[in-house]
Design an enzyme around this catalytic site. Structure first.
Site, PDB file in Angstrom:
ATOM      1  N   GLY A  33       2.062  -7.878  -1.405  1.00  0.00           N
ATOM      2  CA  GLY A  33       1.260  -6.827  -1.746  1.00  0.00           C
ATOM      3  C   GLY A  33       0.775  -7.861  -3.101  1.00  0.00           C
ATOM      4  O   GLY A  33       0.697  -8.349  -3.489  1.00  0.00           O
ATOM      5  N   TYR A  41       0.664  -0.804  -0.458  1.00  0.00           N
ATOM      6  CA  TYR A  41       0.017  -0.129  -0.059  1.00  0.00           C
ATOM      7  C   TYR A  41       0.728   0.838  -0.056  1.00  0.00           C
ATOM      8  O   TYR A  41       0.845   1.744  -0.962  1.00  0.00           O
ATOM      9  CB  TYR A  41      -1.316  -0.466   0.906  1.00  0.00           C
ATOM     10  CG  TYR A  41      -1.604   1.060   1.524  1.00  0.00           C
ATOM     11  CD1 TYR A  41      -2.309   1.865   0.403  1.00  0.00           C
ATOM     12  CD2 TYR A  41      -1.826   1.676   2.913  1.00  0.00           C
ATOM     13  CE1 TYR A  41      -3.192   3.427   0.804  1.00  0.00           C
ATOM     14  CE2 TYR A  41      -2.344   2.752   3.246  1.00  0.00           C
ATOM     15  CZ  TYR A  41      -3.709   3.413   2.051  1.00  0.00           C
ATOM     16  OH  TYR A  41      -3.957   4.786   2.426  1.00  0.00           O
ATOM     17  N   ILE A  42       1.973   1.738   0.448  1.00  0.00           N
ATOM     18  CA  ILE A  42       2.395   2.813   1.219  1.00  0.00           C
ATOM     19  C   ILE A  42       4.173   2.756  -0.048  1.00  0.00           C
ATOM     20  O   ILE A  42       4.120   3.832  -0.751  1.00  0.00           O
ATOM     21  CB  ILE A  42       2.900   2.923   3.130  1.00  0.00           C
ATOM     22  CG1 ILE A  42       2.024   2.545   3.619  1.00  0.00           C
ATOM     23  CG2 ILE A  42       4.042   4.351   3.039  1.00  0.00           C
ATOM     24  CD1 ILE A  42       1.943   3.190   4.648  1.00  0.00           C
ATOM     25  N   ASP A  87      12.722 -12.032  -1.327  1.00  0.00           N
ATOM     26  CA  ASP A  87      12.414 -12.329   0.153  1.00  0.00           C
ATOM     27  C   ASP A  87      13.189 -11.699   0.779  1.00  0.00           C
ATOM     28  O   ASP A  87      14.470 -12.558   1.126  1.00  0.00           O
ATOM     29  CB  ASP A  87      11.651 -13.714   0.407  1.00  0.00           C
ATOM     30  CG  ASP A  87      10.995 -13.702   1.573  1.00  0.00           C
ATOM     31  OD1 ASP A  87      10.162 -14.089   1.868  1.00  0.00           O
ATOM     32  OD2 ASP A  87      11.278 -12.486   2.872  1.00  0.00           O
ATOM     33  N   PHE A 106       9.781  -0.331   3.227  1.00  0.00           N
ATOM     34  CA  PHE A 106       8.568  -0.485   3.726  1.00  0.00           C
ATOM     35  C   PHE A 106       8.454  -2.334   3.735  1.00  0.00           C
ATOM     36  O   PHE A 106       7.521  -2.289   4.616  1.00  0.00           O
ATOM     37  CB  PHE A 106       7.528   0.015   2.383  1.00  0.00           C
ATOM     38  CG  PHE A 106       7.624   1.310   1.649  1.00  0.00           C
ATOM     39  CD1 PHE A 106       7.023   2.059   2.290  1.00  0.00           C
ATOM     40  CD2 PHE A 106       9.181   1.568   1.072  1.00  0.00           C
ATOM     41  CE1 PHE A 106       7.799   3.572   2.189  1.00  0.00           C
ATOM     42  CE2 PHE A 106       8.902   2.974   0.400  1.00  0.00           C
ATOM     43  CZ  PHE A 106       8.253   3.967   1.151  1.00  0.00           C
ATOM     44  N   TYR A 163       4.952  -6.043  16.595  1.00  0.00           N
ATOM     45  CA  TYR A 163       4.442  -4.839  16.075  1.00  0.00           C
ATOM     46  C   TYR A 163       5.311  -3.875  15.776  1.00  0.00           C
ATOM     47  O   TYR A 163       6.717  -3.908  14.887  1.00  0.00           O
ATOM     48  CB  TYR A 163       3.179  -5.079  15.036  1.00  0.00           C
ATOM     49  CG  TYR A 163       2.816  -3.586  14.128  1.00  0.00           C
ATOM     50  CD1 TYR A 163       3.858  -3.652  12.831  1.00  0.00           C
ATOM     51  CD2 TYR A 163       2.501  -2.974  14.406  1.00  0.00           C
ATOM     52  CE1 TYR A 163       4.074  -2.687  11.732  1.00  0.00           C
ATOM     53  CE2 TYR A 163       3.156  -1.687  13.001  1.00  0.00           C
ATOM     54  CZ  TYR A 163       3.680  -1.482  11.791  1.00  0.00           C
ATOM     55  OH  TYR A 163       3.160  -0.551  11.369  1.00  0.00           O
ATOM     56  N   LYS A 172       9.629  -3.625  15.064  1.00  0.00           N
ATOM     57  CA  LYS A 172       9.606  -1.952  13.930  1.00  0.00           C
ATOM     58  C   LYS A 172      10.996  -1.144  14.974  1.00  0.00           C
ATOM     59  O   LYS A 172      12.189  -0.645  14.488  1.00  0.00           O
ATOM     60  CB  LYS A 172       8.547  -1.011  13.959  1.00  0.00           C
ATOM     61  CG  LYS A 172       7.638  -1.493  13.354  1.00  0.00           C
ATOM     62  CD  LYS A 172       8.211  -0.954  11.478  1.00  0.00           C
ATOM     63  CE  LYS A 172       7.585  -0.595   9.651  1.00  0.00           C
ATOM     64  NZ  LYS A 172       7.515  -1.342   8.767  1.00  0.00           N
ATOM     65  N   LEU A 201       5.860  -9.804  -3.205  1.00  0.00           N
ATOM     66  CA  LEU A 201       4.841 -10.153  -3.378  1.00  0.00           C
ATOM     67  C   LEU A 201       3.176 -10.958  -2.447  1.00  0.00           C
ATOM     68  O   LEU A 201       2.680 -11.677  -2.669  1.00  0.00           O
ATOM     69  CB  LEU A 201       4.308 -10.691  -5.054  1.00  0.00           C
ATOM     70  CG  LEU A 201       4.727  -9.989  -6.023  1.00  0.00           C
ATOM     71  CD1 LEU A 201       4.958 -10.792  -7.687  1.00  0.00           C
ATOM     72  CD2 LEU A 201       4.344  -8.820  -5.357  1.00  0.00           C
TER      73      LEU A 201
END
Ligand code: UDP
Length: 325
Positions: free
Chosen positions: A36, A11-12, A51, A73, A141, A145, A33
């Site tokens: 995505g 998305y981003i 990957d 991302f 999550y 990060k 993918l």
């Protein structure tokens, strides 16, 4: 300038790729993918299917492209899933990220723009949140990060990589061609719009007893085009460090639903549901640093404008990227 974009089919990542290409950058997308969409790949970009968890594949791609900068991302990004399967988050977001960093060091790439998150702050002691506030994630999550930010901070000291950590608040909205399409969809705005289309029976409101004016969670929704613009500014050679990307205004779950009712003209049925694990009550950015230092000039700060763009996209692609148009 050559940029390697991991997650450029997401998305981003796809929307930042579109902006980079529109501004004359030479872009290679690296994406597996898994989450995505091939349809979201920009035909003007070179595509490498791979990957991040495979170190040799990442290194080969880096050595082949020799980018001037990496925009990273590619990651899992669902709070709920991260509480059920934390190992997925550490293997992919941290382990994959470390493979990427190792390849950058070996090839000598000087700059990283990292897709970080306000989830690294956890439940803040106050809002709005500035970049110096403690980072204590409430979910795996956010922790994955944050771990990668820390790794890269040490690598910056030793290897001179200039890191920009863009801590997004809630990315939302769409461009003409690209939008948000997850399966299952967990995010609020696309779920509200699916309910408006009749694709979902009702919006479930996760928690109505939070310490907020209407009892529902408050988030700082940022238009994806504004986020994309910040990434281009982050490429400037003098820019590094963390930046919160949010408008400094929050909207509650109920306010999002009200806005969507105005824009879609649909009733949008709702039902109260229990709290979702790992959700802080309010996340709103103190965005001054991005405005002053990065020179960010957000254009779409009205919630209605964000929802309108998402609504335009979902009507064009009611089944997401599977829709043939
Ligand atoms: N939310 C909700 N119903 C949904 C999806 C989300 O009430 O179907 C709430 C969620 O609990 C959170 C807010 O909406 O308070 C934003 O959630 P989202 O998943 O969009 O983004 P997050 O803040 O988790 O990154």
């Amino acid at each position: 300038m050559k940029v390697l974009v991991t997650g450029g089919a997401g998305y981003i990542g796809s929307i930042v790729t579109e902006h980079l290409l529109n501004n004359g950058y030479d872009v290679t997308v690296f994406d597996n993918l898994e989450r995505g969409h091939r349809e979201a790949l920009d035909p003007r970009a070179t595509f490498i299917e791979g990957d991040l968890r495979h170190a040799n594949v990442v290194h080969e791609a880096m050595a082949r492209v020799k980018p001037d900068a990496v925009m990273h991302f590619a990651a899992y990004a669902l709070v709920g899933e991260s509480m059920q399967h934390p190992e997925r988050y550490f293997e992919n977001n941290l382990g994959g990220g470390m493979n990427l960093a190792a390849a950058m060091i070996r090839v000598g790439v000087p700059k990283l723009v990292f897709s970080s998150t306000c989830a690294t702050y956890g439940t803040p002691s106050r809002v709005p949140i500035d970049e110096d506030m403690p980072q204590k994630p409430d979910n795996a999550y956010g922790e994955s990060k944050l771990c990668f930010e820390k790794v890269m901070t040490w690598y910056a000291q030793r290897y001179g990589i200039r890191n920009v950590f863009l801590r997004y608040f809630n990315a939302a909205g769409a461009t003409d061609r690209l939008g948000e399409d997850h399966e299952p969809e967990t995010h609020l705005i696309p779920n509200v719009l699916r309910a408006a289309l009749g694709r979902n029976p009702a919006v479930r409101i996760f928690g109505t007893d939070y310490p907020t004016p209407d009892g529902t969670c408050i988030r700082d929704y940022v238009h994806i085009e504004d986020l994309a613009a910040a990434h281009l500014l982050a490429l400037h050679e003098n820019i590094d460090g963390p930046y919160n990307l949010g408008y400094g205004t929050g909207a509650s779950v109920r306010q999002v639903i009200e806005s969507a009712r105005r824009i879609t003209g649909s009733e949008i049925p709702c039902e109260d549901a229990p709290r979702r694990e790992g959700d802080p009550p309010a996340l709103v950015a103190a965005g001054e640093k991005a405005l002053k230092v990065l020179g960010w000039k957000p254009q779409f700060t009205e919630l209605d404008a964000i929802i309108e763009s998402a609504w335009r996209w979902i009507r064009q692609y009611p089944e997401g990227y599977r829709t043939s148009v």
